[in-house]
Design an enzyme around this catalytic site. Structure first.
Site, mmCIF file in Angstrom:
data_model
loop_
_atom_site.group_PDB
_atom_site.id
_atom_site.type_symbol
_atom_site.label_atom_id
_atom_site.label_comp_id
_atom_site.label_asym_id
_atom_site.label_seq_id
_atom_site.Cartn_x
_atom_site.Cartn_y
_atom_site.Cartn_z
ATOM 1 N N ASP A 35 16.245 -16.474 6.358
ATOM 2 C CA ASP A 35 14.890 -16.689 5.845
ATOM 3 C C ASP A 35 14.879 -17.536 4.593
ATOM 4 O O ASP A 35 15.900 -17.720 3.951
ATOM 5 C CB ASP A 35 14.302 -15.331 5.437
ATOM 6 N N LYS A 57 10.177 -18.700 6.314
ATOM 7 C CA LYS A 57 8.718 -18.608 6.402
ATOM 8 C C LYS A 57 8.114 -18.928 5.049
ATOM 9 O O LYS A 57 8.544 -18.405 4.044
ATOM 10 C CB LYS A 57 8.311 -17.194 6.808
ATOM 11 N N MET A 171 4.824 -9.353 -2.766
ATOM 12 C CA MET A 171 3.892 -10.320 -2.165
ATOM 13 C C MET A 171 2.511 -10.235 -2.826
ATOM 14 O O MET A 171 1.494 -10.360 -2.141
ATOM 15 C CB MET A 171 3.766 -10.084 -0.648
HETATM 16 N N1 SAH Z 1 12.515 -7.366 2.065
HETATM 17 C C1 SAH Z 1 12.278 -7.888 0.734
HETATM 18 C C2 SAH Z 1 10.809 -8.103 0.460
HETATM 19 C C3 SAH Z 1 10.197 -9.184 1.305
HETATM 20 S S1 SAH Z 1 8.531 -9.471 0.943
HETATM 21 C C4 SAH Z 1 12.947 -6.979 -0.306
HETATM 22 O O1 SAH Z 1 13.342 -5.865 0.017
HETATM 23 O O2 SAH Z 1 13.088 -7.422 -1.447
HETATM 24 C C5 SAH Z 1 8.657 -10.857 -0.138
HETATM 25 C C6 SAH Z 1 8.336 -10.438 -1.536
HETATM 26 O O3 SAH Z 1 9.466 -9.828 -2.135
HETATM 27 C C7 SAH Z 1 8.005 -11.574 -2.470
HETATM 28 O O4 SAH Z 1 6.656 -11.970 -2.341
HETATM 29 C C8 SAH Z 1 8.253 -10.941 -3.812
HETATM 30 O O5 SAH Z 1 7.199 -10.099 -4.163
HETATM 31 C C9 SAH Z 1 9.453 -10.075 -3.514
HETATM 32 N N2 SAH Z 1 10.711 -10.737 -3.892
HETATM 33 C C10 SAH Z 1 11.695 -11.126 -3.085
HETATM 34 N N3 SAH Z 1 12.724 -11.651 -3.802
HETATM 35 C C11 SAH Z 1 12.347 -11.559 -5.094
HETATM 36 C C12 SAH Z 1 12.962 -11.906 -6.322
HETATM 37 N N4 SAH Z 1 14.180 -12.461 -6.365
HETATM 38 N N5 SAH Z 1 12.294 -11.661 -7.460
HETATM 39 C C13 SAH Z 1 11.080 -11.108 -7.452
HETATM 40 N N6 SAH Z 1 10.450 -10.769 -6.314
HETATM 41 C C14 SAH Z 1 11.073 -10.979 -5.156
#
Ligand code: SAH
Length: 496
Positions: A35, A57, A171
């Protein structure tokens, strides 16, 4: 035979947060389907030769629809491949991991799920926010701030306010004003501490700490962008005191490492451990000279030499390969003494099971030539166009030698992205581990680049002399080791 799909959580960005089991799965994969949120540093851990499929995405625009991703996984598994489905954070925390397994389960394809470190916990942690704390929060709620296209947010704000505890929204950046307003309308105090953590766990991480009432405004001022998590709750007050990332000596510094790719790892890792953002740019490549008749002749007549001298790990590697070709081991070197320019070269010898008899006090060619306790003939196996300082000092001492080129260094071509990054001042310093890396770097950035603001962190005097001759501001490490180079980076970059 049908293959298998392993759903792997890549963690939030810092490659050190990929699990041990996840890394092993990557090493055994035939195909990796990944992804947008998987960080480049984690993608770098995919072995060369493994097929990569990017189904990244973007918000509101899905280049590869979810149904198609599910099909790709099924097709690849049915083709007999070991498929790793690599997803940011944890696959089952707002990662649609469940949806991706449904088709596989229905189709009878084997699968596994390897959890990852979720950004909902790790991003706050790297910003000094413990998501629970006995004095402040006894529960943690992870909520999506994403509304389905054209729909309102489906968040039960009154329930969240009643539950208390720490709230983490993923998100949620574009819905931030609606989230904070929703919580306040449901009765949460506008003075409640709140924070945003952007690019959590990555070297470019930023945090914005405010209150529920002021977070939207502060976030706009700082231009916080996705990916970021929103944290609401008393625990946010700890951020300033606990933000250990910002206390790292090289936090916020971008350092370019110019070693050949296969040798950059240790230096880069040490710089990253101190908080630096490291860009690996291999300005040179080492290419063994095969066949190498001069080396073959010299080794065939090894008894004629008292000393065998190496000036780099690359030279030792070529020699090691030749030993294997000849079916040699340490016994064939009985009576020969071994010299290494520095500890890296000595380490390469020790991998071959060989002990170094001599290393100069200062790890450079001049000192090696001056101090080598030689009476008989010396065989030097090193790069073509190695430093003349070594052979000149030996000649001055009337020590006979054969200087044989066993590999050559190739400079990589011009690189406009790199030139532009330097132009924009995006790089704090550049490390150089040999004069050839300086030449490779200059060739990559072009002669017109303004290098006056760049600090050249050089491993030794000869490297520094080369850097200065091109107008670079050069600093020299205390000794020619990666550790000393890292120490130099720590001292110099504090003032940049
Ligand atoms: N499965 C992922 C979440 C996916 S949804 C997890 O467990 O982290 C995607 C959201 O995750 C983004 O919009 C943001 O809110 C958060 N996110 C993912 N990577 C991030 C990062 N390095 N720093 C801050 N937020 C992050």
């Amino acid at each position: 035979m049908c293959g298998k799909v392993v759903l792997v959580g890549a963690g939030p960005g810092d490659p050190g947060l990929l699990t041990w089991k996840g890394k092993k799965a990557l090493e055994q994969a035939d195909v990796v389907v990944y992804d947008r949120l998987v960080s480049p540093a984690v993608l770098d851990l995919i072995p060369p030769g493994v097929r990569r499929i990017n189904v990244g995405k973007k918000a509101a625009c899905h280049p590869v629809p979810q149904e198609r991703i599910n099909e790709i996984l099924l097709e690849q598994a049915r083709a007999g491949h070991r498929v790793v489905r690599l997803k940011g954070g944890d696959p089952f925390v707002f990662g649609r991991g469940g949806e991706e397994l449904e088709l596989l389960a229905r189709s009878g394809v084997d699968f596994e799920e390897i959890p990852g470190v979720t950004s909902a916990i790790a991003a706050p942690a790297y910003a000094g926010i413990p998501v629970t704390h006995r004095d402040y929060a006894s529960s943690l709620h992870i909520i999506t701030g994403h509304a389905r296209a054209g729909k309102e947010l489906e968040i039960d704000f009154p329930a969240l306010v009643r539950a208390g505890g720490t709230l983490v929204f993923v998100m949620g950046v574009s819905a931030l004003p609606r989230i904070t307003a929703g919580l306040m309308e449901a009765g949460m105090d506008g003075a409640t501490p709140a924070a945003l953590v952007e690019n959590g766990t990555l070297p470019v991480q930023r945090r914005c700490v405010a209150t529920l009432a002021t977070l939207t405004q502060r976030s706009a001022e700082m231009e916080i962008r996705s990916p970021a998590v929103i944290v609401v709750g008393e625990v946010c007050t700890l951020s300033d005191a606990f933000c250990w990332v910002e206390k790292q000596p090289l936090h916020g510094r971008r350092i370019l490492v110019t070693r050949p790719r296969d040798r950059a790892g240790a230096l880069s890792e040490k710089l990253r451990d101190l908080g630096a953002e490291v860009w690996e740019y291999p300005c040179i490549e080492t290419v063994p000279l095969v066949p190498c008749p001069d080396m073959e002749t010299a080794l065939g007549n090894l008894k004629a030499y008292e000393w065998l001298v190496f000036t780099s790990p690359a030279g030792v590697e070529v020699f090691g390969n030749q030993m294997r070709t000849l079916g040699w081991d340490g016994r064939n070197l009985a009576g020969i003494r071994l010299a290494a320019l520095g500890p890296g070269t000595a380490r390469a010898l020790s991998i071959l099971g060989l002990r170094t008899d001599f290393m100069p006090a200062v790890y450079d060619a001049v000192h090696l030539g001056q101090e080598l306790p030689a009476r008989g003939r010396v065989l030097i196996l090193r790069a073509a166009q190695g430093s003349p300082a070594l052979t000149e000092t030996l000649a001055r001492r009337t020590i006979a030698y054969d200087d044989i080129a066993v590999y050559r260094t190739v400079l990589t071509g011009p690189d406009t992205v790199l030139a532009q990054a330097l132009e924009e001042g995006a790089v704090s310093a550049v490390t150089f581990t040999s004069a050839s890396t300086v030449r490779g770097f200059l060739r990559a950035v072009g002669t017109r680049a303004d290098l006056s603001r760049i600090t050249a962190l050089c491993i030794g005097q000869q490297t520094a002399a080369e850097a200065r001759s091109h107008g670079l501001r050069a600093e020299v490490a205390r000794e020619a080791t990666p550790e000393a180079l890292v120490e130099l980076a720590r001292v110099c970059c504090q003032n940049i």
